[in-house]
Design a protein around this motif. Structure first.
Motif, PDB file in Angstrom:
ATOM      1  N   THR A 153       1.014  -1.132   0.132  1.00  0.00           N
ATOM      2  CA  THR A 153      -0.126   0.074   0.120  1.00  0.00           C
ATOM      3  C   THR A 153       1.127   1.392  -0.136  1.00  0.00           C
ATOM      4  N   VAL A 160       1.984   4.721   1.117  1.00  0.00           N
ATOM      5  CA  VAL A 160       1.680   5.450   2.341  1.00  0.00           C
ATOM      6  C   VAL A 160       2.438   6.828   1.836  1.00  0.00           C
ATOM      7  N   ALA A 198       3.397  -0.796   9.274  1.00  0.00           N
ATOM      8  CA  ALA A 198       2.333  -0.207   8.552  1.00  0.00           C
ATOM      9  C   ALA A 198       1.257   0.583   9.431  1.00  0.00           C
ATOM     10  N   PRO A 199       0.709   1.630   8.710  1.00  0.00           N
ATOM     11  CA  PRO A 199      -0.477   2.497   9.499  1.00  0.00           C
ATOM     12  C   PRO A 199      -1.692   1.617   9.712  1.00  0.00           C
ATOM     13  N   ASN A 200      -1.719   0.556   9.969  1.00  0.00           N
ATOM     14  CA  ASN A 200      -3.024  -0.222  10.164  1.00  0.00           C
ATOM     15  C   ASN A 200      -2.700  -1.493  11.091  1.00  0.00           C
ATOM     16  N   GLY A 248      -4.156   6.560   7.820  1.00  0.00           N
ATOM     17  CA  GLY A 248      -4.268   5.174   7.949  1.00  0.00           C
ATOM     18  C   GLY A 248      -5.495   4.729   8.081  1.00  0.00           C
ATOM     19  N   GLU A 249      -5.428   3.539   8.755  1.00  0.00           N
ATOM     20  CA  GLU A 249      -6.688   2.834   9.182  1.00  0.00           C
ATOM     21  C   GLU A 249      -7.519   3.754  10.432  1.00  0.00           C
ATOM     22  N   SER A 253      -8.050   8.675  12.401  1.00  0.00           N
ATOM     23  CA  SER A 253      -7.241   8.096  11.313  1.00  0.00           C
ATOM     24  C   SER A 253      -5.902   8.071  11.155  1.00  0.00           C
ATOM     25  N   TRP A 257      -2.077   8.226  12.005  1.00  0.00           N
ATOM     26  CA  TRP A 257      -0.955   7.354  12.604  1.00  0.00           C
ATOM     27  C   TRP A 257       0.293   8.334  12.217  1.00  0.00           C
ATOM     28  N   TYR A 297       5.153   2.945  12.643  1.00  0.00           N
ATOM     29  CA  TYR A 297       4.121   3.803  12.992  1.00  0.00           C
ATOM     30  C   TYR A 297       3.196   3.503  14.032  1.00  0.00           C
ATOM     31  N   TYR A 333      -0.454   4.284  16.252  1.00  0.00           N
ATOM     32  CA  TYR A 333      -1.725   4.749  16.034  1.00  0.00           C
ATOM     33  C   TYR A 333      -1.990   6.135  16.670  1.00  0.00           C
TER      34      TYR A 333
END
Length: 315
Positions: free
Chosen positions: A66, A68, A89-91, A114-115, A121, A123, A135, A137
């Motif tokens: 993905t 970013v 990853a930001p999820n 991100g997620e 959302s 991150w 990353y 959250y």
């Protein structure tokens, strides 16, 4: 008589023609006819069509990553609110790399969308652009440090604000600029032409990573740096990349006088090189061998201290 002179003249004429044909006298006058054996390999290669039965694949099949888009910023410090999990990853599907305890200072280099988790959302990118992505959250980091629940550990002294510095010893040298660090009292003194111009508390190396005594020279100085742990993840001495505002390099092995924005303002001075507890219950100890200082003091010595200046450290 005609036959007598005819044969010599004929031989001389033939000999002259042979010399002319070999290019005697002037190489540019000789002409060599092309033949199939003298055709260049490059010319032949152009005439041979090359075809491939199918395209050549140079990359291994993998799951597409993905993309970013990181909004990079100047490094700054945030604090973990609860346990902050670091992912690649930001999820929440990202691989867990490590985690930070509540109130831990974390250096942030940027942010991404991100997620969305619990309506958030954002991150934060906690590794620089030259390192593997990491990353956290956004709901787990704050600009203010949460007050930890006071705890006490048997045998650890409680250390409050540092007292005024002890009287300054005589300057190590009578002229010019010089710094003296008392590793026993945990104070630094800056002299100019024999007179003290500034003194302030420091925190030196913990017992197992003590700061070496001796006479050193400022090899270089820098601002807005990132320090990386020479110890691997899993080592009791490992630390995540730390933002350092100001630093004076003393050895090629990595001993510095540098700011430590992750330490509390009063976590400097007598006793801070050993394991201890701060009044709010936070447990702390000495550095990894460097001389830690407050940011305000670092801003001063970064401007004041020249490269090549002498630094003396003694117990």
């Amino acid at each position: 008589m005609r036959r007598k002179y005819f044969l010599p003249l004929l031989c001389m004429a033939l000999f002259s023609l042979v010399l002319a044909g070999c290019g005697a006298g002037n190489a540019s006058s000789a002409t060599v006819a092309p033949s199939p054996t003298t055709t260049s390999l490059a010319q032949k290669a152009k005439e041979i069509p090359v075809t491939l039965s199918k395209p050549v694949t140079l990359t291994k099949p993998s799951t597409p990553a993905t993309t970013v888009q990181v909004s990079w910023t100047n490094p700054y410090t945030m604090y973990a609110t609860g346990t902050a999990i670091v992912r690649n990853a930001p999820n929440t599907d990202g691989t867990i790399l490590t985690s930070y305890a509540p109130a831990t200072a974390v250096t942030v280099y940027g942010n991404v969308q991100g997620e969305t988790v619990n309506g958030v959302s954002m991150w934060y990118r906690v590794s620089d652009r030259n390192s593997d992505p990491k990353y956290i959250y956004g709901g787990r980091l704050s600009n203010t440090k949460a007050t930890p629940v006071p705890t006490k550990t048997a045998g650890l002294p409680v250390i409050g604000p540092p007292p005024p510095p002890p009287p300054a010893p005589a300057a190590p040298v009578a002229t010019g600029k010089v710094i003296f660090v008392n590793l026993s009292t945990q104070y630094l003194y800056a002299y100019e032409n024999g007179a003290v111009v500034r003194s302030f508390p420091i925190a030196s190396g913990r017992p197992e990573l003590y700061t070496p005594a001796g006479t050193f020279t400022v090899l270089s100085k820098g601002a807005n740096l990132t320090f990386y742990s020479p110890w691997p993840v899993g080592s009791p001495y490992y630390y995540s990349p730390e933002h350092v505002d100001y630093a004076l390099k003393l050895t090629t092995g990595g001993i510095y006088i540098h700011t430590a924005g992750w330490r509390e303002y009063n976590d400097f001075g007598p006793g801070t090189q050993n394991p201890h507890t701060l009044p709010d219950g936070t447990q702390s100890t000495g550095s990894h061998g460097c001389i830690n200082t407050r940011i305000s003091d670092g801003q001063w010595y970064y401007s004041w201290a020249p490269v090549g200046m002498t630094v003396v450290m003694s117990y």
